[in-house]
Motif scaffolding. Structure first.
Motif, PDB file in Angstrom:
ATOM      1  N   ALA A 147      37.301  41.505  39.934  1.00 15.48           N
ATOM      2  CA  ALA A 147      37.915  41.615  38.613  1.00 15.48           C
ATOM      3  C   ALA A 147      38.448  40.268  38.130  1.00 15.48           C
ATOM      4  O   ALA A 147      38.291  39.904  36.957  1.00 15.48           O
ATOM      5  N   LEU A 148      39.066  39.512  39.006  1.00 16.04           N
ATOM      6  CA  LEU A 148      39.557  38.185  38.625  1.00 16.04           C
ATOM      7  C   LEU A 148      38.389  37.271  38.251  1.00 16.04           C
ATOM      8  O   LEU A 148      38.443  36.551  37.245  1.00 16.04           O
ATOM      9  N   ASN A 149      37.344  37.291  39.043  1.00 17.48           N
ATOM     10  CA  ASN A 149      36.186  36.433  38.785  1.00 17.48           C
ATOM     11  C   ASN A 149      35.558  36.748  37.435  1.00 17.48           C
ATOM     12  O   ASN A 149      35.210  35.839  36.666  1.00 17.48           O
ATOM     13  N   LYS A 150      35.412  38.032  37.125  1.00 19.14           N
ATOM     14  CA  LYS A 150      34.774  38.443  35.877  1.00 19.14           C
ATOM     15  C   LYS A 150      35.666  38.210  34.655  1.00 19.14           C
ATOM     16  O   LYS A 150      35.161  38.057  33.533  1.00 19.14           O
ATOM     17  N   SER A 151      36.980  38.167  34.865  1.00 20.89           N
ATOM     18  CA  SER A 151      37.913  38.105  33.743  1.00 20.89           C
ATOM     19  C   SER A 151      38.273  36.698  33.311  1.00 20.89           C
ATOM     20  O   SER A 151      38.909  36.518  32.255  1.00 20.89           O
ATOM     21  N   LEU A 152      37.907  35.693  34.085  1.00 23.83           N
ATOM     22  CA  LEU A 152      38.250  34.321  33.703  1.00 23.83           C
ATOM     23  C   LEU A 152      37.546  33.940  32.404  1.00 23.83           C
ATOM     24  O   LEU A 152      36.360  34.234  32.227  1.00 23.83           O
ATOM     25  N   PRO A 153      38.239  33.278  31.486  1.00 20.60           N
ATOM     26  CA  PRO A 153      37.631  32.886  30.210  1.00 20.60           C
ATOM     27  C   PRO A 153      36.413  31.975  30.414  1.00 20.60           C
ATOM     28  O   PRO A 153      36.367  31.176  31.358  1.00 20.60           O
ATOM     29  N   ALA A 180      44.127  36.466  34.613  1.00 16.77           N
ATOM     30  CA  ALA A 180      43.015  35.514  34.498  1.00 16.77           C
ATOM     31  C   ALA A 180      42.998  34.824  33.145  1.00 16.77           C
ATOM     32  O   ALA A 180      42.448  33.723  33.007  1.00 16.77           O
ATOM     33  N   ALA A 181      43.613  35.432  32.137  1.00 18.25           N
ATOM     34  CA  ALA A 181      43.611  34.864  30.781  1.00 18.25           C
ATOM     35  C   ALA A 181      44.629  33.738  30.618  1.00 18.25           C
ATOM     36  O   ALA A 181      44.587  33.011  29.614  1.00 18.25           O
ATOM     37  N   SER A 214      45.049  46.176  40.126  1.00 21.57           N
ATOM     38  CA  SER A 214      43.743  45.928  39.499  1.00 21.57           C
ATOM     39  C   SER A 214      43.855  45.741  37.996  1.00 21.57           C
ATOM     40  O   SER A 214      43.165  44.897  37.404  1.00 21.57           O
ATOM     41  N   ASN A 215      44.746  46.491  37.344  1.00 25.93           N
ATOM     42  CA  ASN A 215      44.854  46.398  35.889  1.00 25.93           C
ATOM     43  C   ASN A 215      45.582  45.139  35.424  1.00 25.93           C
ATOM     44  O   ASN A 215      45.683  44.886  34.225  1.00 25.93           O
ATOM     45  N   ILE A 250      38.156  43.550  47.663  1.00 32.03           N
ATOM     46  CA  ILE A 250      36.955  43.056  46.982  1.00 32.03           C
ATOM     47  C   ILE A 250      37.006  43.401  45.501  1.00 32.03           C
ATOM     48  O   ILE A 250      36.620  42.597  44.647  1.00 32.03           O
ATOM     49  N   LYS A 251      37.501  44.604  45.183  1.00 34.27           N
ATOM     50  CA  LYS A 251      37.590  45.036  43.791  1.00 34.27           C
ATOM     51  C   LYS A 251      38.437  44.073  42.962  1.00 34.27           C
ATOM     52  O   LYS A 251      38.059  43.682  41.850  1.00 34.27           O
ATOM     53  N   LYS A 252      39.574  43.656  43.486  1.00 28.09           N
ATOM     54  CA  LYS A 252      40.466  42.767  42.740  1.00 28.09           C
ATOM     55  C   LYS A 252      39.883  41.363  42.631  1.00 28.09           C
ATOM     56  O   LYS A 252      40.001  40.713  41.590  1.00 28.09           O
ATOM     57  N   ALA A 253      39.256  40.884  43.678  1.00 27.62           N
ATOM     58  CA  ALA A 253      38.615  39.569  43.616  1.00 27.62           C
ATOM     59  C   ALA A 253      37.526  39.563  42.553  1.00 27.62           C
ATOM     60  O   ALA A 253      37.413  38.620  41.754  1.00 27.62           O
TER      61      ALA A 253
END
Length: 211
Positions: free
Chosen positions: A66-72, A47-48, A40-41, A61-64
């Motif tokens: 996190a990836l969605n929210k972290s995309l620039p 994503a950056a 997760s971390n 679901i947690k990792k998906a």
């Protein structure tokens, strides 16, 4: 760089930190695939990376999310996602449980993860399913690989369930892609229908021990 000079543009990396370093130094038209165990971390730094094309090891679901929210914000292309399925049932392997035609309707872990990516993660695109099979299945000569067969069945069942739900924001032409096969069994994987094989040692040799 020999593979790149021959026209290869898709490359994979197991370690998030090394992927970040390589993406900074190597040509920007490379399409990077993260193929290692996803923590997760590590979602935010992955994503950056501007030219990361796919993360092949999403198993929660947690990792998906996190990836969605972290995309620039300035990224315009979706990040492609493969859901990792534990077809061998080994405790040492990550991944959600597979689906079979005989699975009870209550067996929904894979379906729920896929549906979450499709409906709740607009910046991700569910491209397919991925597995790392058992060593024994990968090296048994002449036998059909049971892990490949189970991933294919999971794909078929999930396609049926997603098709009933409607929508076309997944796969390619209503079909999910398969990522299976490594250096020891990639030829068998391709024959079985894999569209992505993860061949490292067979091309680049054994990886030096990490210090």
């Amino acid at each position: 760089m020999a593979c790149y000079e021959l026209g290869q543009r898709d490359f994979g990396e197991n370690y998030a930190g090394e992927l970040t370093e390589k993406a900074e130094k190597l040509p920007k038209d490379i399409r990077w695939h993260f193929i290692g165990g996803l923590q997760s971390n590590k979602c935010k730094p992955l994503a950056a990376i501007p030219n990361i094309w796919a993360v092949q090891t999403v198993d929660s679901i947690k990792k998906a999310t996190a990836l969605n929210k972290s995309l620039p914000e300035d990224r315009t292309d979706p990040l492609h996602i493969y859901l990792q399925v534990n077809t061998s049932g080994e405790d040492s392997k990550s991944g959600v449980a597979p689906l079979t035609h005989s699975s009870p309707s209550s067996s929904k872990e894979l379906e729920e993860l896929a549906t979450h990516v499709i409906n709740e993660c607009p910046r991700l695109k569910l491209l397919g399913l991925m597995t790392i099979g058992s060593f024994e299945a990968s090296t048994e000569a002449g036998a059909e690989n049971p892990d490949f067969r189970l991933l294919i069945e999971s794909k078929e069942v999930l396609e049926e369930r997603l098709g009933v739900a409607g929508g076309d924001h997944w796969g390619v032409g209503g079909k999910l892609e398969l990522s299976m096969g490594m250096s020891a069994d990639f030829e068998q994987a391709i024959k079985a229908g894999s569209g992505s094989v993860r061949v490292g040692t067979g091309i680049f040799g054994s990886r030096p021990p990490r210090g």
